[in-house]
Design a protein around this motif. Structure first.
Motif, PDB file in Angstrom:
ATOM      1  N   ASP A   1      -4.328   0.837 -11.353  1.00 54.86           N
ATOM      2  CA  ASP A   1      -4.611  -0.534 -10.949  1.00 54.86           C
ATOM      3  C   ASP A   1      -3.347  -1.133 -10.353  1.00 54.86           C
ATOM      4  O   ASP A   1      -2.436  -0.401  -9.932  1.00 54.86           O
ATOM      5  CB  ASP A   1      -5.138  -1.354 -12.134  1.00 54.86           C
ATOM      6  CG  ASP A   1      -4.180  -1.370 -13.324  1.00 54.86           C
ATOM      7  OD1 ASP A   1      -2.967  -1.087 -13.139  1.00 54.86           O
ATOM      8  OD2 ASP A   1      -4.622  -1.670 -14.454  1.00 54.86           O
ATOM      9  N   ALA A   2      -3.260  -2.452 -10.329  1.00 59.37           N
ATOM     10  CA  ALA A   2      -2.151  -3.127  -9.648  1.00 59.37           C
ATOM     11  C   ALA A   2      -0.810  -2.909 -10.334  1.00 59.37           C
ATOM     12  O   ALA A   2       0.229  -3.230  -9.755  1.00 59.37           O
ATOM     13  CB  ALA A   2      -2.445  -4.623  -9.537  1.00 59.37           C
ATOM     14  N   ARG A   3      -0.797  -2.366 -11.563  1.00 59.32           N
ATOM     15  CA  ARG A   3       0.483  -2.053 -12.204  1.00 59.32           C
ATOM     16  C   ARG A   3       1.130  -0.822 -11.602  1.00 59.32           C
ATOM     17  O   ARG A   3       2.322  -0.595 -11.801  1.00 59.32           O
ATOM     18  CB  ARG A   3       0.277  -1.797 -13.694  1.00 59.32           C
ATOM     19  CG  ARG A   3      -0.197  -2.973 -14.513  1.00 59.32           C
ATOM     20  CD  ARG A   3      -0.518  -2.515 -15.932  1.00 59.32           C
ATOM     21  NE  ARG A   3      -1.555  -1.486 -15.933  1.00 59.32           N
ATOM     22  CZ  ARG A   3      -1.727  -0.587 -16.904  1.00 59.32           C
ATOM     23  NH1 ARG A   3      -0.916  -0.560 -17.938  1.00 59.32           N
ATOM     24  NH2 ARG A   3      -2.709   0.285 -16.836  1.00 59.32           N
TER      25      ARG A   3
ATOM     26  N   ALA B   1       7.161  -6.774  -4.596  1.00 55.42           N
ATOM     27  CA  ALA B   1       7.146  -7.623  -5.787  1.00 55.42           C
ATOM     28  C   ALA B   1       6.182  -7.084  -6.833  1.00 55.42           C
ATOM     29  O   ALA B   1       6.487  -7.055  -8.028  1.00 55.42           O
ATOM     30  CB  ALA B   1       6.771  -9.054  -5.395  1.00 55.42           C
ATOM     31  N   ARG B   2       5.008  -6.632  -6.393  1.00 53.21           N
ATOM     32  CA  ARG B   2       4.040  -6.068  -7.332  1.00 53.21           C
ATOM     33  C   ARG B   2       4.612  -4.816  -7.997  1.00 53.21           C
ATOM     34  O   ARG B   2       4.499  -4.638  -9.217  1.00 53.21           O
ATOM     35  CB  ARG B   2       2.736  -5.737  -6.606  1.00 53.21           C
ATOM     36  CG  ARG B   2       1.679  -5.119  -7.510  1.00 53.21           C
ATOM     37  CD  ARG B   2       0.334  -4.932  -6.796  1.00 53.21           C
ATOM     38  NE  ARG B   2      -0.310  -6.231  -6.558  1.00 53.21           N
ATOM     39  CZ  ARG B   2      -1.542  -6.358  -6.041  1.00 53.21           C
ATOM     40  NH1 ARG B   2      -2.236  -5.282  -5.699  1.00 53.21           N
ATOM     41  NH2 ARG B   2      -2.065  -7.545  -5.874  1.00 53.21           N
ATOM     42  N   ALA B   3       5.244  -3.958  -7.221  1.00 55.34           N
ATOM     43  CA  ALA B   3       5.814  -2.730  -7.773  1.00 55.34           C
ATOM     44  C   ALA B   3       6.948  -3.016  -8.737  1.00 55.34           C
ATOM     45  O   ALA B   3       7.168  -2.273  -9.703  1.00 55.34           O
ATOM     46  CB  ALA B   3       6.315  -1.833  -6.641  1.00 55.34           C
TER      47      ALA B   3
ATOM     48  N   PRO C   1       5.309  -2.078 -15.119  1.00 53.69           N
ATOM     49  CA  PRO C   1       5.099  -1.284 -13.904  1.00 53.69           C
ATOM     50  C   PRO C   1       5.069   0.206 -14.235  1.00 53.69           C
ATOM     51  O   PRO C   1       5.816   0.680 -15.097  1.00 53.69           O
ATOM     52  CB  PRO C   1       6.324  -1.621 -13.044  1.00 53.69           C
ATOM     53  CG  PRO C   1       6.919  -2.848 -13.638  1.00 53.69           C
ATOM     54  CD  PRO C   1       6.571  -2.831 -15.092  1.00 53.69           C
ATOM     55  N   ILE C   2       4.196   0.938 -13.540  1.00 54.21           N
ATOM     56  CA  ILE C   2       4.062   2.391 -13.713  1.00 54.21           C
ATOM     57  C   ILE C   2       4.209   3.033 -12.335  1.00 54.21           C
ATOM     58  O   ILE C   2       3.446   2.724 -11.421  1.00 54.21           O
ATOM     59  CB  ILE C   2       2.698   2.765 -14.317  1.00 54.21           C
ATOM     60  CG1 ILE C   2       2.463   2.030 -15.629  1.00 54.21           C
ATOM     61  CG2 ILE C   2       2.591   4.278 -14.503  1.00 54.21           C
ATOM     62  CD1 ILE C   2       1.031   2.131 -16.138  1.00 54.21           C
ATOM     63  N   HIS C   3       5.187   3.914 -12.189  1.00 55.94           N
ATOM     64  CA  HIS C   3       5.435   4.572 -10.909  1.00 55.94           C
ATOM     65  C   HIS C   3       5.286   6.080 -11.058  1.00 55.94           C
ATOM     66  O   HIS C   3       5.561   6.645 -12.118  1.00 55.94           O
ATOM     67  CB  HIS C   3       6.848   4.259 -10.403  1.00 55.94           C
ATOM     68  CG  HIS C   3       7.052   2.839  -9.960  1.00 55.94           C
ATOM     69  ND1 HIS C   3       7.741   2.513  -8.809  1.00 55.94           N
ATOM     70  CD2 HIS C   3       6.671   1.649 -10.509  1.00 55.94           C
ATOM     71  CE1 HIS C   3       7.769   1.195  -8.661  1.00 55.94           C
ATOM     72  NE2 HIS C   3       7.130   0.647  -9.697  1.00 55.94           N
ATOM     73  N   ILE C   4       4.884   6.743  -9.964  1.00 58.16           N
ATOM     74  CA  ILE C   4       4.748   8.191  -9.959  1.00 58.16           C
ATOM     75  C   ILE C   4       4.945   8.715  -8.540  1.00 58.16           C
ATOM     76  O   ILE C   4       4.478   8.117  -7.580  1.00 58.16           O
ATOM     77  CB  ILE C   4       3.357   8.621 -10.506  1.00 58.16           C
ATOM     78  CG1 ILE C   4       3.259  10.143 -10.624  1.00 58.16           C
ATOM     79  CG2 ILE C   4       2.217   8.052  -9.668  1.00 58.16           C
ATOM     80  CD1 ILE C   4       2.007  10.629 -11.378  1.00 58.16           C
TER      81      ILE C   4
END
Length: 457
Positions: free
Chosen positions: A260-262, A367-369, A226-229
């Motif tokens: 994308d979805a990540r 869940a995806r996050a 997962p990649i968050h910003i």
């Protein structure tokens, strides 16, 4: 292995009755209509546990400390100075106690997974701990103590603005050189297990220069993570990005990174129509934190247009001035009503229920996050097999549910006041909360109180 029977289970398509849940090694082995009658009764109303996709755990301890006016133009930016002052006092043992208190509260409220956007890496003066992962390990230990699932997101933080200015003295403990940051990720990923997932967080476009962003994405460490910003939370951020990079923040990110979805774009409050459409098309999650966004005066996310474009969303409690999935969902809808001056905004073609639409969307997006197979219980379908056994048993004795038919239960859960309607909470097949009370509440609260008294002194 255990087999538990629920009178009614909420699934992606709605309620199903008389369901047996077979749990083996912390995951759902089978989900099927009731069989031979040997299953132990679980409860009347059972729903999947909710992921919390954005948390800064240490900020729970300062809730209520920033509610006095310091400037007639108080904003996110003045609040940030109060936050920095508090953050400068927190050490690993303090963080462990604060996070345990927070995660216990999350579990009791119905969150079963938390995405921890973690940037308190070093000593308050910026010096390194002997163990470079000391603060990260404090969070992991708090999650293990309480039983919550953890997606740990160590945060890259390098510059103080889009112009590349150096970090301020108060920001020094957040800083990593890119190679040191990637080393930290590699260390932490070795400890992943059924309740610990490690991803990455890029603090914001203003804090991560383009070359560092590219280096992280090309490192190979994040290909499946997962990649968050944080992005477009404040109008000043949008203005600065336009001035320096010639594009709005979300526009720039979509043009310059393989979103994308990540990905989870946290807040994304200030979008134009093209950004709304493109963000939705990317498959990324919009990470919405309505109580914090309201508390900080951020603004209101363009929810209706995003849903119409097929966008994915989830909710988080962020600064934790509230710790409740119910309140996040409720205020996500209420903010839209205040702007539109009409009711029942968050509905879909498949459901005219606001509560069910928001609950289902937040389960899927959360869940995806999280990067974890959670958030759904589905009879006779492939997604059920291998999903971690997270669930909530609602308090069917609560007067709010008296006489309610199935199709009104989720709306009642979200829109019927402030009594906690969650009775029992399971994470990975293990009970963390029974009869509304966490198994270790007394010990956790005692340690938290001792920690806060010491920090206040």
């Amino acid at each position: 292995m255990s087999v538990l029977r629920a009178d009614h289970v909420w699934m992606p398509h709605g309620w199903e009755s008389s369901i047996d849940l077979t749990i083996r090694d912390g995951v759902f082995a089978t989900v099927a209509h009731s069989g031979d009658g040997t299953a132990a009764r679980l409860g009347r109303w059972v729903v999947p546990g909710m992921p919390n996709l954005h948390s800064h755990a240490f900020q729970r301890a300062m809730a209520g400390q920033a509610e006095r006016q310091t400037d007639p133009a108080d904003s996110f930016w003045t609040w940030r100075e109060t936050m920095y002052a508090f953050a400068g006092r927190v050490q690993p043992d303090d963080l462990r106690a604060i996070a345990a208190q927070l995660y216990m509260e999350m579990l009791e409220a119905g969150f079963t997974q938390v995405c921890e956007f973690h940037y308190l890496h070093h000593r308050p003066d910026g010096g390194r701990y002997d163990d470079p992962a000391a603060m990260s390990r404090a969070l992991i230990e708090a999650a293990e103590q309480t039983g919550i699932g953890l997606t740990l997101l160590p945060t890259l933080y390098q510059t103080g603005g889009f112009d590349g200015r150096a970090l301020s003295e108060r920001q020094r403990r957040f800083a990593h050189a890119t190679d040191a940051y990637l080393d930290l990720i590699a260390i932490l990923r070795k400890g992943e297990n059924d309740t610990l997932r490690v991803g990455v967080a890029l603090h914001s476009l203003r804090a991560v220069p383009p070359e560092s962003l590219r280096a992280v994405l090309e490192s190979g460490l994040v290909d499946d993570a997962p990649i968050h910003i944080h992005i477009a939370e404040q109008t000043a951020e949008v203005d600065d990005c336009l001035a320096v990079r010639g594009a709005r923040p979300v526009q720039w990110l979509l043009d310059n990174a393989p979103v994308d979805a990540r990905w989870t774009l946290v807040h994304a409050t200030h979008l134009d129509d093209a950004e709304v459409r493109r963000l939705a098309e990317s498959g990324a999650v919009a990470g919405l934190c309505p109580t914090t966004e309201a508390n900080l005066g951020d603004g209101v996310f363009p929810l209706r247009g995003y849903l119409d474009a097929g966008g994915v969303l989830g909710v988080g409690s962020d600064s934790h001035i509230s710790v409740s999935p119910i309140e996040e969902l409720r205020w996500l809808e209420y903010g839209q009503r205040l702007v539109a001056r009409r009711r029942n905004i968050a509905v879909s073609e498949s459901s005219d229920s606001v509560g069910e639409t928001l609950w289902g969307d937040a389960l899927f997006g959360g869940a995806r996050a999280s990067g974890v197979p959670i958030g759904a219980i589905e009879a006779g379908a492939a997604p059920a097999a291998g999903h971690r056994a997270d669930l909530l048993v609602l308090d069917d004795a609560a007067p709010q549910f008296a006489g309610r038919p199935k199709h009104q239960v989720i709306d009642t859960l979200v829109f019927s006041g402030n009594r906690n309607l969650v009775r029992d909470v399971m994470v990975a097949g293990r009970w963390c909360v029974r009869d509304g009370r966490h198994r270790d509440r007394d010990l956790i609260e005692q340690r938290y109180a001792e920690t806060i008294r010491r920090l206040q002194d």
